[in-house]
Design an enzyme around this catalytic site. Structure first.
Site, PDB file in Angstrom:
ATOM      1  N   GLY A  92       0.845  -1.191   0.000  1.00 12.13           N
ATOM      2  CA  GLY A  92       0.000   0.000   0.000  1.00 12.13           C
ATOM      3  C   GLY A  92       0.880   1.240   0.000  1.00 12.13           C
ATOM      4  N   GLN A 110       2.890   9.854   1.649  1.00 15.21           N
ATOM      5  CA  GLN A 110       4.174   9.162   1.693  1.00 15.21           C
ATOM      6  C   GLN A 110       5.094   9.549   0.544  1.00 15.21           C
ATOM      7  OE1 GLN A 110       2.248   5.103   2.374  1.00 15.21           O
ATOM      8  NE2 GLN A 110       4.155   4.975   3.530  1.00 15.21           N
ATOM      9  N   CYS A 158       5.794  -0.085   7.757  1.00 17.32           N
ATOM     10  CA  CYS A 158       5.415   1.050   6.911  1.00 17.32           C
ATOM     11  C   CYS A 158       6.625   1.497   6.108  1.00 17.32           C
ATOM     12  CB  CYS A 158       4.918   2.187   7.817  1.00 17.32           C
ATOM     13  SG  CYS A 158       4.480   3.681   6.930  1.00 17.32           S
ATOM     14  N   LEU A 159       6.416   1.789   4.829  1.00 16.37           N
ATOM     15  CA  LEU A 159       7.525   2.218   3.973  1.00 16.37           C
ATOM     16  C   LEU A 159       8.161   3.518   4.454  1.00 16.37           C
ATOM     17  CD1 LEU A 159       6.047   1.424   0.424  1.00 16.37           C
ATOM     18  CD2 LEU A 159       7.638   0.040   1.768  1.00 16.37           C
ATOM     19  N   HIS A 166      -2.918   7.157   6.919  1.00 18.75           N
ATOM     20  CA  HIS A 166      -1.963   8.100   6.320  1.00 18.75           C
ATOM     21  C   HIS A 166      -2.648   9.375   5.825  1.00 18.75           C
ATOM     22  CE1 HIS A 166       1.963   6.280   6.435  1.00 18.75           C
ATOM     23  NE2 HIS A 166       1.518   5.141   5.950  1.00 18.75           N
ATOM     24  N   HIS A 223      -4.678   0.956   7.477  1.00 16.66           N
ATOM     25  CA  HIS A 223      -3.316   1.492   7.619  1.00 16.66           C
ATOM     26  C   HIS A 223      -3.094   2.645   6.634  1.00 16.66           C
ATOM     27  CE1 HIS A 223       1.165   0.998   8.250  1.00 16.66           C
ATOM     28  NE2 HIS A 223       1.128   1.652   7.111  1.00 16.66           N
ATOM     29  N   GLU A 224      -3.491   2.431   5.364  1.00 18.52           N
ATOM     30  CA  GLU A 224      -3.307   3.483   4.347  1.00 18.52           C
ATOM     31  C   GLU A 224      -4.242   4.663   4.601  1.00 18.52           C
ATOM     32  OE1 GLU A 224      -0.712   3.437   2.535  1.00 18.52           O
ATOM     33  OE2 GLU A 224      -0.271   1.378   3.109  1.00 18.52           O
TER      34      GLU A 224
END
Length: 196
Positions: free
Chosen positions: A45, A50, A105-106, A151, A147-148
């Site tokens: 995702g 991000q 998480c990225l 963000h 989760h996304e």
């Protein structure tokens, strides 16, 4: 084009993102770049904040999870090939049992922690063609979306940890902000000293 992923500590990750309209400039190109960036970083995702943009856009491809032997055949099937763009999303309901899963998480590389979330969600969103959908998801699909979605609300998974856990991670998170970390993909670090 592969874009750098914004690291923990950047104020854009704390902004509540803004809705976009159909005339958003170069939206198709933006979405293509986001997919490319996500796949390059082996993510499932990616949200616009991000990549430094405070916009209510995120995308999800849960196919990598479909190989997980611990999941039921039904769940593996649901995850395989689930690839979607969510624009101007709004989670209208979170319900069911709370359950814990190890998340990463990225934007926060090398940190994985157990996070509790509700099992089911109801979400309204626009797809890449600005067609509106209202759908319910459960299990791992719901979790990736939650989760996304966090963000675009300015929330990170580390916010959901206990204050003790947060204290223990403080210096590690500080190092991520400063770029004192090895990553396999391009990143932009908010506190990296220039000219290093």
């Amino acid at each position: 084009m592969i874009l750098p992923i914004t690291a923990y500590g950047d104020p854009v990750l704390r902004k509540k993102a803004k809705d976009i309209n159909q005339d958003h400039p170069k939206l198709k190109e933006l979405l293509e770049n986001m997919w490319e960036t996500m796949y390059n970083a082996s993510g499932v995702g990616l949200a616009a904040p991000q990549i430094g943009l405070p916009l209510r856009i995120f995308l999800v491809d849960t196919t990598p999870f479909s190989d997980d032997e611990d999941l039921s055949e039904e769940e593996q099937k649901a995850l395989n090939g689930f690839k979607k763009v969510f624009i101007n999303a709004k989670i209208t309901e979170e319900f069911g049992e709370e359950w814990t899963f190890n998340e990463g998480c990225l934007s926060i590389p090398d940190i994985r922690e157990d996070v509790s979330r509700k099992e089911n969600i109801k979400i309204t969103y626009l797809d890449e063609n600005f067609k509106e959908h209202t759908q319910e998801y459960d299990g791992l699909l719901a979790r990736v979306i939650q989760h996304e979605y966090d963000h675009i609300e300015g929330i990170l998974f580390t916010d959901k940890l206990s204050s003790l856990k947060k204290r223990l991670l403080k210096s590690k998170l500080g190092n991520i902000s400063k770029g004192k970390i090895r990553v396999e993909y391009r990143m932009r670090f908010p506190e990296m000293k220039k000219g290093r």
